[in-house]
Design an enzyme around this catalytic site. Sequence first.
Site, mmCIF file in Angstrom:
data_model
loop_
_atom_site.group_PDB
_atom_site.id
_atom_site.type_symbol
_atom_site.label_atom_id
_atom_site.label_comp_id
_atom_site.label_asym_id
_atom_site.label_seq_id
_atom_site.Cartn_x
_atom_site.Cartn_y
_atom_site.Cartn_z
ATOM 1 N N ASN A 86 14.173 5.270 -3.382
ATOM 2 C CA ASN A 86 12.995 5.293 -4.254
ATOM 3 C C ASN A 86 12.558 6.725 -4.559
ATOM 4 O OD1 ASN A 86 11.041 3.823 -5.714
ATOM 5 N ND2 ASN A 86 9.497 4.291 -4.165
ATOM 6 N N PHE A 112 8.096 8.612 7.284
ATOM 7 C CA PHE A 112 7.605 8.014 6.034
ATOM 8 C C PHE A 112 8.531 6.920 5.515
ATOM 9 C CE2 PHE A 112 6.028 12.439 5.706
ATOM 10 C CZ PHE A 112 4.687 12.211 5.456
ATOM 11 N N SER A 155 -0.844 1.998 7.019
ATOM 12 C CA SER A 155 -1.551 1.773 5.765
ATOM 13 C C SER A 155 -2.815 0.967 6.020
ATOM 14 C CB SER A 155 -0.624 0.975 4.835
ATOM 15 O OG SER A 155 -1.366 0.446 3.757
ATOM 16 N N TYR A 170 4.935 -6.821 3.386
ATOM 17 C CA TYR A 170 4.895 -5.360 3.517
ATOM 18 C C TYR A 170 3.890 -4.947 4.588
ATOM 19 C CZ TYR A 170 3.234 -0.615 2.658
ATOM 20 O OH TYR A 170 2.810 0.681 2.832
ATOM 21 N N LYS A 204 4.190 -3.086 8.595
ATOM 22 C CA LYS A 204 3.414 -1.964 9.150
ATOM 23 C C LYS A 204 2.725 -2.383 10.442
ATOM 24 C CE LYS A 204 4.255 1.079 5.994
ATOM 25 N NZ LYS A 204 5.110 2.224 6.312
ATOM 26 N N ASN A 263 -5.751 5.003 -0.320
ATOM 27 C CA ASN A 263 -4.983 4.961 -1.580
ATOM 28 C C ASN A 263 -4.566 6.366 -2.024
ATOM 29 O OD1 ASN A 263 -6.535 2.387 -1.371
ATOM 30 N ND2 ASN A 263 -5.509 1.968 -3.306
ATOM 31 N N ARG A 317 -11.787 1.004 -4.266
ATOM 32 C CA ARG A 317 -10.813 1.528 -3.297
ATOM 33 C C ARG A 317 -11.162 2.966 -2.930
ATOM 34 N NH1 ARG A 317 -9.885 -3.004 -3.543
ATOM 35 N NH2 ARG A 317 -7.925 -4.147 -3.714
ATOM 36 N N ASP A 325 -5.894 -9.437 -3.668
ATOM 37 C CA ASP A 325 -6.696 -8.207 -3.715
ATOM 38 C C ASP A 325 -8.056 -8.404 -3.055
ATOM 39 O OD1 ASP A 325 -4.952 -6.525 -4.922
ATOM 40 O OD2 ASP A 325 -5.939 -6.508 -6.893
HETATM 41 P P1 NAD Z 1 8.044 6.601 -1.433
HETATM 42 O O1 NAD Z 1 8.797 5.388 -1.788
HETATM 43 O O2 NAD Z 1 7.802 7.613 -2.478
HETATM 44 O O3 NAD Z 1 8.727 7.328 -0.178
HETATM 45 C C1 NAD Z 1 9.445 6.623 0.819
HETATM 46 C C2 NAD Z 1 10.793 7.307 0.972
HETATM 47 O O4 NAD Z 1 11.552 6.644 1.976
HETATM 48 C C3 NAD Z 1 11.617 7.279 -0.311
HETATM 49 O O5 NAD Z 1 12.056 8.605 -0.587
HETATM 50 C C4 NAD Z 1 12.778 6.354 0.021
HETATM 51 O O6 NAD Z 1 13.947 6.729 -0.671
HETATM 52 C C5 NAD Z 1 12.888 6.521 1.524
HETATM 53 N N1 NAD Z 1 13.471 5.385 2.255
HETATM 54 C C6 NAD Z 1 13.113 4.072 2.189
HETATM 55 N N2 NAD Z 1 13.862 3.344 3.029
HETATM 56 C C7 NAD Z 1 14.699 4.210 3.663
HETATM 57 C C8 NAD Z 1 15.709 4.053 4.647
HETATM 58 N N3 NAD Z 1 16.034 2.871 5.160
HETATM 59 N N4 NAD Z 1 16.371 5.168 5.063
HETATM 60 C C9 NAD Z 1 16.066 6.375 4.542
HETATM 61 N N5 NAD Z 1 15.145 6.585 3.623
HETATM 62 C C10 NAD Z 1 14.451 5.506 3.169
HETATM 63 O O7 NAD Z 1 6.659 6.126 -0.803
HETATM 64 P P2 NAD Z 1 5.367 6.969 -0.410
HETATM 65 O O8 NAD Z 1 4.273 6.534 -1.301
HETATM 66 O O9 NAD Z 1 5.693 8.407 -0.281
HETATM 67 O O10 NAD Z 1 5.068 6.326 1.016
HETATM 68 C C11 NAD Z 1 5.512 6.947 2.214
HETATM 69 C C12 NAD Z 1 5.141 6.050 3.394
HETATM 70 O O11 NAD Z 1 3.713 5.868 3.385
HETATM 71 C C13 NAD Z 1 5.743 4.653 3.340
HETATM 72 O O12 NAD Z 1 6.075 4.257 4.645
HETATM 73 C C14 NAD Z 1 4.611 3.795 2.803
HETATM 74 O O13 NAD Z 1 4.711 2.464 3.236
HETATM 75 C C15 NAD Z 1 3.403 4.491 3.408
HETATM 76 N N6 NAD Z 1 2.162 4.262 2.628
HETATM 77 C C16 NAD Z 1 2.136 4.535 1.290
HETATM 78 C C17 NAD Z 1 0.987 4.282 0.551
HETATM 79 C C18 NAD Z 1 0.947 4.536 -0.938
HETATM 80 O O14 NAD Z 1 0.097 3.937 -1.619
HETATM 81 N N7 NAD Z 1 1.786 5.408 -1.499
HETATM 82 C C19 NAD Z 1 -0.153 3.777 1.186
HETATM 83 C C20 NAD Z 1 -0.111 3.532 2.556
HETATM 84 C C21 NAD Z 1 1.075 3.791 3.283
HETATM 85 N N1 UDP Z 2 -5.696 -2.456 -10.425
HETATM 86 C C1 UDP Z 2 -5.954 -2.807 -11.736
HETATM 87 N N2 UDP Z 2 -4.955 -2.695 -12.662
HETATM 88 C C2 UDP Z 2 -3.708 -2.247 -12.348
HETATM 89 C C3 UDP Z 2 -3.445 -1.886 -10.997
HETATM 90 C C4 UDP Z 2 -4.469 -2.016 -10.065
HETATM 91 O O1 UDP Z 2 -7.083 -3.214 -12.069
HETATM 92 O O2 UDP Z 2 -2.828 -2.176 -13.229
HETATM 93 C C5 UDP Z 2 -6.789 -2.529 -9.438
HETATM 94 C C6 UDP Z 2 -6.509 -3.412 -8.236
HETATM 95 O O3 UDP Z 2 -6.909 -4.738 -8.488
HETATM 96 C C7 UDP Z 2 -7.354 -2.722 -7.157
HETATM 97 C C8 UDP Z 2 -7.307 -1.245 -7.543
HETATM 98 O O4 UDP Z 2 -6.954 -1.212 -8.930
HETATM 99 O O5 UDP Z 2 -8.701 -3.140 -7.229
HETATM 100 C C9 UDP Z 2 -6.266 -0.431 -6.764
HETATM 101 O O6 UDP Z 2 -5.028 -1.112 -6.840
HETATM 102 P P1 UDP Z 2 -3.688 -0.454 -6.251
HETATM 103 O O7 UDP Z 2 -2.581 -1.427 -6.489
HETATM 104 O O8 UDP Z 2 -3.530 0.922 -6.775
HETATM 105 O O9 UDP Z 2 -4.022 -0.302 -4.690
HETATM 106 P P2 UDP Z 2 -4.260 -1.418 -3.566
HETATM 107 O O10 UDP Z 2 -4.709 -2.681 -4.226
HETATM 108 O O11 UDP Z 2 -2.982 -1.540 -2.870
HETATM 109 O O12 UDP Z 2 -5.349 -0.860 -2.713
#
Ligand code: NAD
Ligand code: UDP
Length: 341
Positions: free
Chosen positions: A35, A80, A124, A148, A152, A178, A230, A294
């Site tokens: 990704n 990550f 998360s 998902y 976690k 977020n 959020r 949500d």
């Molecule tokens: P991202 O997808 O940009 O980064 C995750 C990375 O992990 C990617 O580069 C992907 O290629 C790599 N990856 C996935 N599976 C793998 C595997 N099996 N081996 C090696 N590499 C692998 O996502 P992000 O937004 O940077 O999120 C990073 C972490 O934070 C994740 O664990 C995600 O669940 C957590 N997180 C993200 C958010 C968010 O909203 N972005 C919120 C809460 C927690």
């Molecule tokens: N949301 C929305 N339109 C979109 C994407 C998200 O109205 O196209 C809203 C969603 O319902 C939530 C907020 O924006 O209230 C944040 O959503 P997101 O998916 O970014 O984060 P999460 O729900 O995982 O906290």
Amino acid sequence: MKILVTGGAGFIGSHTVLTLLEEGHEVTVIDNLINSAVDSLERVEGLTGKKINFCEGDLLDYGRLRALFDQEEFDSVVHFAGLKAVGESAEEPLRYYRNNVVGTLNLLECMADAGVYSLVFSSSATVYGASENVPLIEGTPLGAINPYGRTKQQIEDILTDLSAADPRWRVAVLRYFNPVGAHESGRIGEDPKGTPNNLLPYVAQVAAGRRDKVTVFGSDYNTEDGTGVRDYIHVMDLAAGHIAALNFIANKNGIFRWNLGTGRGSSVLEVVSAFQKASGRPIPYEVGPRRSGDAAVSYADPSAALVDLGWRARRDLSQMCSDHWAWQEANPFGYTHQAGS
Ligand code: NAD
Ligand code: UDP
């Protein structure tokens, strides 16, 4: 310190790698690029003038992971790597459990065998499930409501059991709210594949003219303007939180859990309006039905991180939007299709 960053080419990982390098740490990244693109790390090298040791590899490839731990000596791991799309996790639960949970088990076994007991894990706020007992504190009972989120939660359980079984472990579980925004250079940022699931990247693509309008998922919630609330947090503040957590666990054994959020909630309409202001572009929207699963409101009580780590988020929604926009405007199609970059 010498730090292994799993998933370091991704959105949060690349910003944290940049911050780690700036703090003087040596960084090795393992990422299977499922990704992400390696361009993010090349750009981090350009921004910092420092080298990253990149290993293209999958945490599910146990032999590859073990060889990496045989070749290099790490002081700590920031983990990550994981799949993170809620909807996809409901369609492909086995893939999510295998990738996230088994990938983590492989990592933990290699760490223990190599005598590396320091870990920062990306959890998360999704582990709090539909709890609307805001602001959310770390002691809120967990109850993830999709596969998902359950990966976690399961990983958190594994880390709790491991820390109880072996007091040498030093584990920081960071529950992100977020994450949005981008490095202020506009050189690195979030590069979602396909249609973005999250609000900010979607809004950014509407501002850039890649999409027609934002669909607001419900305007009949019990919130001030009826739309979901959020706790958006700037990715550079999040990166700083990892440094603070690493420093904390450098000499404290056990497992620690911290919310990383601003403590302030913003509604969907507030975000649309802030982004419109930051970008100077119109952002048309229409109200659609609620998205299933949500919560109406989710925001952190981040005071434990302030007390324990001396960390707090410093950037506000307007800066999150302007930095996100700088990245989006300079890289309308993300890392790909960027001639000469
Ligand atoms: P991202 O997808 O940009 O980064 C995750 C990375 O992990 C990617 O580069 C992907 O290629 C790599 N990856 C996935 N599976 C793998 C595997 N099996 N081996 C090696 N590499 C692998 O996502 P992000 O937004 O940077 O999120 C990073 C972490 O934070 C994740 O664990 C995600 O669940 C957590 N997180 C993200 C958010 C968010 O909203 N972005 C919120 C809460 C927690
Ligand atoms: N949301 C929305 N339109 C979109 C994407 C998200 O109205 O196209 C809203 C969603 O319902 C939530 C907020 O924006 O209230 C944040 O959503 P997101 O998916 O970014 O984060 P999460 O729900 O995982 O906290």
